[in-house]
Design an enzyme around this catalytic site. Structure first.
Site, PDB file in Angstrom:
ATOM      1  CG  ASN A  48      -1.555   1.138   1.502  1.00 18.39           C
ATOM      2  OD1 ASN A  48      -1.337   2.325   0.906  1.00 18.39           O
ATOM      3  ND2 ASN A  48      -2.640   1.029   2.418  1.00 18.39           N
ATOM      4  CB  ALA A  50      -1.008   6.053   0.541  1.00 15.47           C
ATOM      5  CG  HIS A 160      -1.600  -3.617  10.475  1.00 15.64           C
ATOM      6  ND1 HIS A 160      -0.913  -4.036   9.691  1.00 15.64           N
ATOM      7  CD2 HIS A 160      -2.355  -2.463  10.229  1.00 15.64           C
ATOM      8  CE1 HIS A 160      -1.401  -3.559   8.338  1.00 15.64           C
ATOM      9  NE2 HIS A 160      -2.209  -2.510   8.772  1.00 15.64           N
ATOM     10  CD  GLU A 197      -6.641  -8.170   3.244  1.00 17.61           C
ATOM     11  OE1 GLU A 197      -6.783  -6.943   3.376  1.00 17.61           O
ATOM     12  OE2 GLU A 197      -6.040  -8.661   3.998  1.00 17.61           O
ATOM     13  CG  HIS A 273      -7.982  -3.977  -0.558  1.00 27.68           C
ATOM     14  ND1 HIS A 273      -7.929  -3.158   0.345  1.00 27.68           N
ATOM     15  CD2 HIS A 273      -7.671  -5.239  -0.179  1.00 27.68           C
ATOM     16  CE1 HIS A 273      -7.617  -3.750   1.755  1.00 27.68           C
ATOM     17  NE2 HIS A 273      -7.433  -4.900   1.444  1.00 27.68           N
ATOM     18  CB  CYS A 400     -11.088   2.103   1.950  1.00 29.17           C
ATOM     19  SG  CYS A 400     -10.047   2.037   0.713  1.00 29.17           S
TER      20      CYS A 400
HETATM   21  O1  SUG Z   1      -5.097  -2.557   4.628  1.00 32.36           O
HETATM   22  N1  SUG Z   1      -4.136   0.706   5.401  1.00 32.36           N
HETATM   23  C1  SUG Z   1      -5.041  -0.122   4.945  1.00 32.36           C
HETATM   24  C2  SUG Z   1      -5.982   0.406   3.961  1.00 32.36           C
HETATM   25  C3  SUG Z   1      -7.122  -0.218   3.771  1.00 32.36           C
HETATM   26  C4  SUG Z   1      -7.814   0.450   2.683  1.00 32.36           C
HETATM   27  N2  SUG Z   1      -9.081  -0.378   2.506  1.00 32.36           N
HETATM   28  C5  SUG Z   1      -9.697  -0.531   1.173  1.00 32.36           C
HETATM   29  N3  SUG Z   1      -8.797  -0.486   0.034  1.00 32.36           N
HETATM   30  N4  SUG Z   1     -10.771  -1.145   1.168  1.00 32.36           N
HETATM   31  C6  SUG Z   1      -4.458  -1.551   4.383  1.00 32.36           C
HETATM   32  O2  SUG Z   1      -3.391  -1.201   3.742  1.00 32.36           O
HETATM   33  C7  SUG Z   1      -2.142   1.296   6.921  1.00 32.36           C
HETATM   34  C8  SUG Z   1      -1.939   1.249   8.812  1.00 32.36           C
HETATM   35  C9  SUG Z   1      -0.364   1.879   8.896  1.00 32.36           C
HETATM   36  O3  SUG Z   1       0.477   2.052   8.116  1.00 32.36           O
HETATM   37  O4  SUG Z   1      -0.563   2.394  10.107  1.00 32.36           O
HETATM   38  C10 SUG Z   1      -3.258   0.358   6.379  1.00 32.36           C
HETATM   39  O5  SUG Z   1      -3.460  -0.448   7.187  1.00 32.36           O
END
Ligand code: SUG
Length: 477
Positions: A48, A50, A160, A197, A273, A400
């Site tokens: 992910n 971001a 996590h 998920e 996702h 999300c």
């Molecule tokens: O699972 N981010 C989540 C974002 C989920 C987005 N959901 C959907 N696309 N439906 C993930 O990657 C980041 C947590 C952190 O880095 O502290 C996180 O878990």
């Protein structure tokens, strides 16, 4: 099927003659998780981009919660039933104790911080805010027993997030407690071959909400076939075996259920996702050209199935890479929009404000509005972009943050707790957030046991506000 090819049998529940009444009865409700008081940027989500990019930056939990509430209130103002899900209790000390940390609450927190801050960050993560990952939901028109089926996602692909289902399952059970109408399954076993998920990889297509839908499950890998295609760089989080198990449990009809593989190259570009690259709503599928493996065949299959079911064409707005590259899709989160039908029938696309900042995304939305991807037929009526920056920094856009639950009047009335967002709840929640939430948090702040006390106090008070006794047995208060 009737001779004309349309479905006239509405499952076990309803006679076709009731269809007109039913159409008004069923509404797609939006369940958004409130952002929790420990929202932070720990960079925990591999694949992910971001989340990885914002690792260790300061977050603003108060602003994050307010941005989420703002979106919910906007949606509610259009007459769409909007409910909230409470944040999970964080930090989850029972989990740290299970990993061998001993002593008082403060000692457990301090020793986890000293030994392995990533474990502490996992115990503190507010990641349940992304409600699209809370569960997969099959509404009653689709299921064999005519109940709404929910499977809480095991989220076993990341450490996590794997903590969530243990706490989310009892919340869903408390809200959807009426077993005549709802069936909340346990999460799937947390095995590598069964990583799930939830609704982020699931879309329902239908002509009208009350009709049996086509449920589209998008998986990242075939867990039991070593020769199947896989991403090279980032993990494929959803397995085919998990999706199939959910469909079986929910009692879905085979002929209306599709399993489609995500394009591994998209996963490697940061599409962790499927809801980062496609979204469906009623008879509209908005999808990037590179979303699925063998996309032309997948779309042909979906069109055919849809036509046969509903005797009208599926509208596919397929956005070519030439208009929007995968990188721009991931940066703008255009496909992570919510598509909503308001009470007056307007179709709104709620996108993140990043769509305005990425020029190709802005252009694409203008073309979409003009019907340029759909043979001149306008698939949506209007676009509303919202500031969700706090969530976006962790890779979570508008879609999300919500779980879609199609409910009829009786089912809506059976939902427990004061969780439907009306004006009074909205103001109570804003005041509660302002009372309790920190306005700045860095991962190093997590080592301070006072933050834990503050978070638990907030969540204890929330239980009173939303009148949802959760009977949580191992909470640290
Ligand atoms: O699972 N981010 C989540 C974002 C989920 C987005 N959901 C959907 N696309 N439906 C993930 O990657 C980041 C947590 C952190 O880095 O502290 C996180 O878990």
């Amino acid at each position: 099927m009737s001779d004309s090819g349309t479905v006239t049998d509405f499952g076990n529940n309803f006679a076709a003659s009731d269809a007109a009444g039913l159409a008004a009865e069923f509404v797609e409700c939006q369940f958004d998780s409130l952002v929790g008081p420990t929202h932070n940027y720990a960079g925990l989500a591999h694949g992910n981009v971001a989340s990885e990019r914002h690792r260790s930056q300061a977050s603003n939990p108060r602003l994050a919660a307010r941005q989420g509430l703002e979106k919910m209130w906007q949606v509610a103002s259009w007459g769409v039933p909007q409910a909230i899900l409470p944040p999970l209790i964080r930090p989850q000390l029972a989990w740290l104790r299970n990993l061998g940390f001993r002593g008082s609450n403060a000692e457990v927190i301090r020793s986890a911080a000293a030994t392995d801050p990533a474990l502490l960050a996992a115990a503190y993560s507010a990641s349940s805010m992304w409600a699209a990952n809370a569960a997969t939901v099959s509404p009653s028109p689709d299921t064999a027993d005519g109940r709404v089926h929910l499977t809480p996602a095991n989220l076993a692909s990341s450490l996590h997030r794997s903590l969530e289902s243990r706490d989310m399952a009892p919340i869903l059970q408390a809200i959807f407690a009426d077993e005549r109408l709802f069936c909340v399954h346990p999460p799937l076993p947390a095995a590598i071959a069964l990583t799930d998920e939830g609704a982020a990889n699931h879309t329902r297509l239908t002509a009208e909400f009350h009709q049996p839908g086509i449920e589209l499950f998008v998986y990242g890998r075939h867990a039991l076939d070593a020769n199947s295609q896989q991403p090279q760089r980032y993990p494929a989080r959803q397995t085919l075996q998990a999706s199939q198990a959910v469909a079986r449990r929910h009692g879905l009809r085979e002929e209306r259920t599709c399993f489609v593989q995500q394009n591994p190259a998209a996963i490697d570009a940061g599409v962790f996702h499927n809801d980062v690259i496609s979204v469906g709503h009623l008879g509209l599928l908005l999808v990037h050209e590179e979303a699925f493996l063998d996309q032309p065949a997948v779309l042909a299959r979906l069109r055919k199935l849809y036509q046969r079911q509903y005797n009208r064409p599926l509208t596919v707005a397929e956005i070519p890479t030439a208009s929007l590259s995968l990188a721009d899709a991931v940066q703008s989160y255009l496909f992570n929009s919510q598509l909503l039908t308001t009470t007056d029938g307007t179709i709104v696309l709620v996108g993140p404000q990043e769509c305005d900042h990425v020029p190709a995304a802005r252009r694409t939305l203008e073309q979409l509005l003009a019907g340029e991807f759909t043979n001149g037929k306008q698939p949506i009526d209007t676009v509303k972009v919202m500031d969700l920056r706090q969530s976006m920094n962790n890779g979570g856009g508008p879609a999300c943050l919500r779980l879609r639950v199609l409910l009829n009047r009786e089912q809506r009335a059976a939902v427990r707790g004061r969780i439907w967002l009306d004006e009074s709840l909205y103001h109570d929640l804003l005041a509660w957030v302002d009372r309790h939430y920190p306005d700045q948090l860095t991962p190093s702040d997590l080592a301070d046991p006072e933050l834990a006390d503050r978070s638990w106090a907030a969540l204890r008070e929330l239980e009173q506000i939303i009148e949802l006794p959760l009977g949580r047995s191992d909470v640290p208060w």
